[in-house]
Design an enzyme around this catalytic site. Structure first.
Site, PDB file in Angstrom:
ATOM      1  CG  HIS A  21      26.435  53.023  38.555  1.00 37.40           C
ATOM      2  ND1 HIS A  21      25.274  52.368  38.238  1.00 37.40           N
ATOM      3  CD2 HIS A  21      27.427  52.082  38.492  1.00 37.40           C
ATOM      4  CE1 HIS A  21      25.541  51.094  38.002  1.00 37.40           C
ATOM      5  NE2 HIS A  21      26.844  50.895  38.147  1.00 37.40           N
ATOM      6  CD  GLU A  22      31.297  52.406  38.929  1.00 39.81           C
ATOM      7  OE1 GLU A  22      31.713  51.588  39.778  1.00 39.81           O
ATOM      8  OE2 GLU A  22      30.783  52.054  37.843  1.00 39.81           O
ATOM      9  CG  HIS A  25      28.921  49.353  42.506  1.00 43.72           C
ATOM     10  ND1 HIS A  25      27.901  48.434  42.568  1.00 43.72           N
ATOM     11  CD2 HIS A  25      28.978  49.750  41.205  1.00 43.72           C
ATOM     12  CE1 HIS A  25      27.356  48.295  41.371  1.00 43.72           C
ATOM     13  NE2 HIS A  25      27.986  49.090  40.529  1.00 43.72           N
TER      14      HIS A  25
END
Length: 403
Positions: A21-22, A25
């Site tokens: 998820h990170e 980004h």
């Protein structure tokens, strides 16, 4: 050992999901030329880190999330001289929104890959199957031991003796509608004597009186936390397991997408039902019966993952991990700070505000002052923290028991 292995594997799966998820980004930010200062998994004290180029990568001691520190994520951030031109808030709105959505997209992709693998392997369950459909009918064990196992029994149980059949869909118990299996279990547990069951069988609605048997089951004592025996109702009926739909490599693509859509609807409904489930969650901490529909923390999910591995139910293990990723995606698009959706909402607000100002012949407004939003952000963080503590406590003292 299998249970411990399952817990570790599921916790690792959660960690990988958070890391990806990170990474979503990070990858999107770097693609657009933004400066990413730090990429860490976990919070609290730093365990280790290393630097590659301008970004520090590392692991922190508390495995409860992660973060990707992008320079100038808000106009309130302090910037080094070499970061001014690459600050995130200076980039076009659509690029900032893409960066914020990238983590959510990663969770959706993880879930889709897992569901696609299940579609090719074991097949996908039929989610729209009735939840109160009866499966195996048997005798009703008179007692549950302290270790959770049931005392063996023989013969037929109350359900069979009354004329209920496998495949019957229970609609009402003693005049009360039941829509989910936890509703059915709770209604039976609280019943005694002869109780009318309204069921659907082959398109026909039948009312069948059932003599509910009183049995002994283990519950948690609210005062001491110890297990104690309690008298509850039972009829000797299990839930019907939905059939599996099988796919090939091509049909699994639309099948997985359709199945994911159904999960998304269920996850969204579960998210909306969270407030109504809190009272039962609190009651379960003090010894009350815990519904299968109550929220579960990563502790409870990992424990359930361990039980699946212990019973060689790898399909259920993978499905649970996929569900977790879809839920994380939904949670993060909520238009509330500190979620990604909250930052997206701020960007959209700025665009709408500036469009209105242009129509009125005015210059674009200044970036939103996040300090003014801090009280709301802190309030949401406190609520989330309290809710997390509540679910973790419930998962420790009175976990959801599937088996």
């Amino acid at each position: 050992m299998d249970f411990v292995l399952g817990v570790i594997l599921f916790a690792f799966g959660i960690g990988v999901s958070i890391a990806l998820h990170e990474f979503g980004h990070l990858g999107a930010a770097k693609l657009f030329g933004m400066k990413v200062r730090r990429y860490f998994i976990g919070f609290g004290p730093k365990v280790f880190s290393f630097r590659r180029g301008e970004t520090e990568y590392g692991l922190k001691a508390v495995p409860a999330g992660g973060f990707c520190d992008i320079a100038g994520m808000t106009a309130m951030d302090e910037l080094a001289p070499d970061e001014a031109d690459r600050a995130m808030f200076r980039f076009p709105a659509w690029k900032r929104i893409v960066v914020m959505l990238a983590g959510v997209v990663m969770n959706i992709l993880i879930g889709l890959v897992l569901i696609y693998g299940l579609a090719l392997g074991s097949g996908l369950p039929q989610i729209d199957a009735p939840q109160t459909k009866l499966g195996t009918l048997s005798c009703s064990s008179p007692e549950q031991r302290a270790d959770g196992t049931l005392v063996p029994c023989t013969g037929t149980g109350p359900a069979q003796q009354a004329g209920l059949e496998s495949g019957d869909v229970v609609k009402k118990i003693d005049g009360t509608a039941v829509e989910t299996w936890p509703d059915l279990v709770a209604a039976v547990r609280d019943s005694s004597g002869t109780v009318p069951f309204v069921v659907e069988r082959s398109g026909e609605t039948l009312t069948i009186p059932v003599q509910v048997e009183q049995v002994q089951r283990q519950v948690t004592d609210p005062a001491t936390g110890a297990q104690r025996s309690e008298t509850v109702g039972a009829i000797g009926a299990g839930r019907s397991v939905a059939g599996l739909e099988h796919f090939n490599a091509l049909t699994a693509v639309p099948g997985s997408l359709e199945f994911t859509g159904e999960i998304a609807v269920l996850s969204w409904n579960a998210l909306l039902d969270f407030p109504s489930r809190v009272p039962n969650l609190v009651e379960s901490i003090f010894g009350g019966h815990r519904s299968d529909e109550t929220p579960m923390s990563v502790v409870g999910a990992s424990r359930l993952g361990g039980e699946f591995v212990e019973r060689d139910m790898w399909q259920a293990f993978v499905f649970l991990l996929a569900q977790l990723n879809f839920f994380l995606a939904l949670l993060n698009v909520l238009p509330l700070l500190p979620f990604d959706g909250g930052h997206i909402a701020v960007v959209i607000y700025e665009k709408i505000r500036d469009a209105v100002r242009r129509m009125r012949g005015k210059a674009a407004g200044a970036p939103v002052d996040y300090m003014k939003l801090m009280p709301v952000t802190l309030a949401i963080a406190v609520v989330l923290g309290g809710f997390m503590l509540l679910t973790v406590t419930a998962d420790i003292v009175n976990p959801i028991r599937v088996f």
